[in-house]
Design an enzyme around this catalytic site. Structure first.
Site, PDB file in Angstrom:
ATOM      1  N   GLU A  90       0.865  -1.184   0.000  1.00 33.40           N
ATOM      2  CA  GLU A  90       0.000   0.000   0.000  1.00 33.40           C
ATOM      3  C   GLU A  90       0.898   1.230   0.000  1.00 33.40           C
ATOM      4  OE1 GLU A  90      -3.706   1.882   2.581  1.00 33.40           O
ATOM      5  OE2 GLU A  90      -2.270   0.543   3.551  1.00 33.40           O
ATOM      6  N   CYS A 105      -1.808   9.399   3.412  1.00 33.09           N
ATOM      7  CA  CYS A 105      -1.601   9.136   1.992  1.00 33.09           C
ATOM      8  C   CYS A 105      -2.817   9.508   1.149  1.00 33.09           C
ATOM      9  CB  CYS A 105      -1.223   7.674   1.767  1.00 33.09           C
ATOM     10  SG  CYS A 105      -2.447   6.490   2.366  1.00 33.09           S
TER      11      CYS A 105
END
Length: 410
Positions: free
Chosen positions: A253, A287
């Site tokens: 990720e 993020c």
């Protein structure tokens, strides 16, 4: 436990026991730049011990029924929830996020991670396809794989670590977790609850340290078939290289560049506060945070004016202040990236507008860079959109952590 100078000294959690390390790293309070904690500087020896513990625990844990594993996860969720305030205070101090965010998002989501997977593991079904003309059945069975290496980042420490641990152990795997060396405290606090929750020794192991020492040893170990990593693309590339000879199962990720696109029919009363929050929550250290805003030309001026006004209302302050909207950046190294970004932005823009100092409390500065004209490439791609960027930062006096230098992908 108390360590040198009365500072908190963490220990690795391996095979159900807290074990000291031969060397330690300094961990800093992001809001002051002062050392307040010592984190194990583990290496191959500690990783090998954790692999042995996880390997020994796997047969017993994987043979338990989903119902039994679910009950353990639910008990751990209960214990985390009972410790919510203590965990929130520690997360805020260790990471620099506001206490309000830690109380309302990070720790509650960590609790819900265990609750969610405690429930979902009870509802997994096998898949079967019948082929009458061939007289056969195709079926899929889900089974635990083995030891999972879980490498989590510093921005949402316990939240994202539990997002990895919960599904892995719910499925019957055992795990070796490596939290970020910058934010290790709440992972250590969670370990103190595992025995009481009924987690058998060796099912969850936590090895603290840096990426080059712990991370590389973990992902290259031949007896660790699963890897879950959240972090940067260069580090993910390194993990892929190290794990490729073993054909490991990877979950990577990585970061993103997230645009917000605002058209002229948008409800600005809803859009403005949402965009401000999506840009600056957790100091922008998520993020999924908005890093680019595209606004249709017809409403650009109004949007810009109202966005700046709404941003002025955000309070930047001490992380422990419940009224603060933004806390402290994670590290000195993070801060030092900002002048480079500012320089790059000036090169990208025809003309840089005002640099607005929104607040300057506790050596924290939040700036918004406003561009009155998009770059040539943007004009070509979207002629009727305007663009502006933001960046936020905090002044610290701490040293960069080992392994976090310019030549380190970790």
């Amino acid at each position: 436990m108390a360590g040198r100078g009365g500072l908190l000294m963490l220990e690795n959690f391996i095979g159900g026991k807290f074990l000291p390390c031969s060397s330690y790293l300094d961990s800093y309070d992001p809001s002051t730049g002062e050392v307040y904690c010592h984190v194990p500087n583990s290496g191959e020896e500690e990783v090998e011990a954790a692999v042995e513990a996880a390997r020994a625990a796997f047969p017993g844990w994987s043979s338990r029924s989903p119902q039994e594993r679910s009950q353990v996860l639910q008990r751990l969720a209960d214990l985390l929830e009972q410790s919510l305030e203590e965990l929130a205070q520690a997360e805020s101090k260790d990471q620099g996020k506001t206490i309000t965010l830690a109380r309302t998002v990070d720790i509650p989501r960590a609790v819900q991670n265990f609750r969610f997977f405690a429930s979902s593991t009870l509802h997994h079904t096998s898949e079967c396809t019948q082929m009458d003309h061939l007289g056969c059945l195709h079926y899929t069975v889900r089974a635990p794989v083995g030891i999972a290496a879980l490498i989590s980042p510093w921005n949402l420490p316990l939240y994202l670590l539990t997002w990895k641990i919960a599904p892995a152990i719910a499925a019957g795997n055992t795990v070796i977790a490596k939290p970020s060396e910058l934010t290790s405290v709440t992972a250590w606090m969670m370990c103190r609850l595992l025995e009481k929750a009924g987690v058998p020794p060796g099912v969850v192991n936590v090895v603290f340290g840096t990426g080059p020492r712990v991370g590389e040893a973990l992902v290259s170990h031949p007896d660790v078939p699963l890897i879950s990593f959240t972090g940067s693309q260069p580090t993910a590339e390194r993990i892929t290289q190290l794990s490729a000879p073993h054909c490991k199962k990877l979950s990577l990720e990585l970061g993103g560049k997230n645009p917000a696109i605002v058209f002229e029919d948008a409800n600005l009363d809803e859009c403005i506060p949402t965009t401000v929050r999506s840009s600056f929550a957790n100091q922008g250290e998520i993020c999924l945070c908005t890093s680019r805003i595209f606004v249709q030309k017809s409403i650009y001026s109004e949007f810009l004016k109202r966005f700046v006004e709404a941003t002025r209302m955000w309070k930047v302050g001490i992380p422990s202040d419940p009224s603060a909207d933004m806390g402290a950046l994670i590290s000195k190294a993070h801060l030092e990236k900002l002048p480079v970004l500012l320089c790059q932005l000036r090169k990208l823009m025809y003309k840089v507008g005002d640099i607005l100092a929104v607040s300057q409390l506790v050596n924290v500065r939040l700036c918004i860079l406003l561009s009155s004209s998009p770059s040539t490439s943007t004009q070509t791609a979207a002629s009727d959109l305007q663009k502006f960027y933001y960046v936020s930062g905090q002044k610290l006096h701490q040293e960069s952590s080992p392994g976090r230098g310019p030549n380190s992908v970790w």
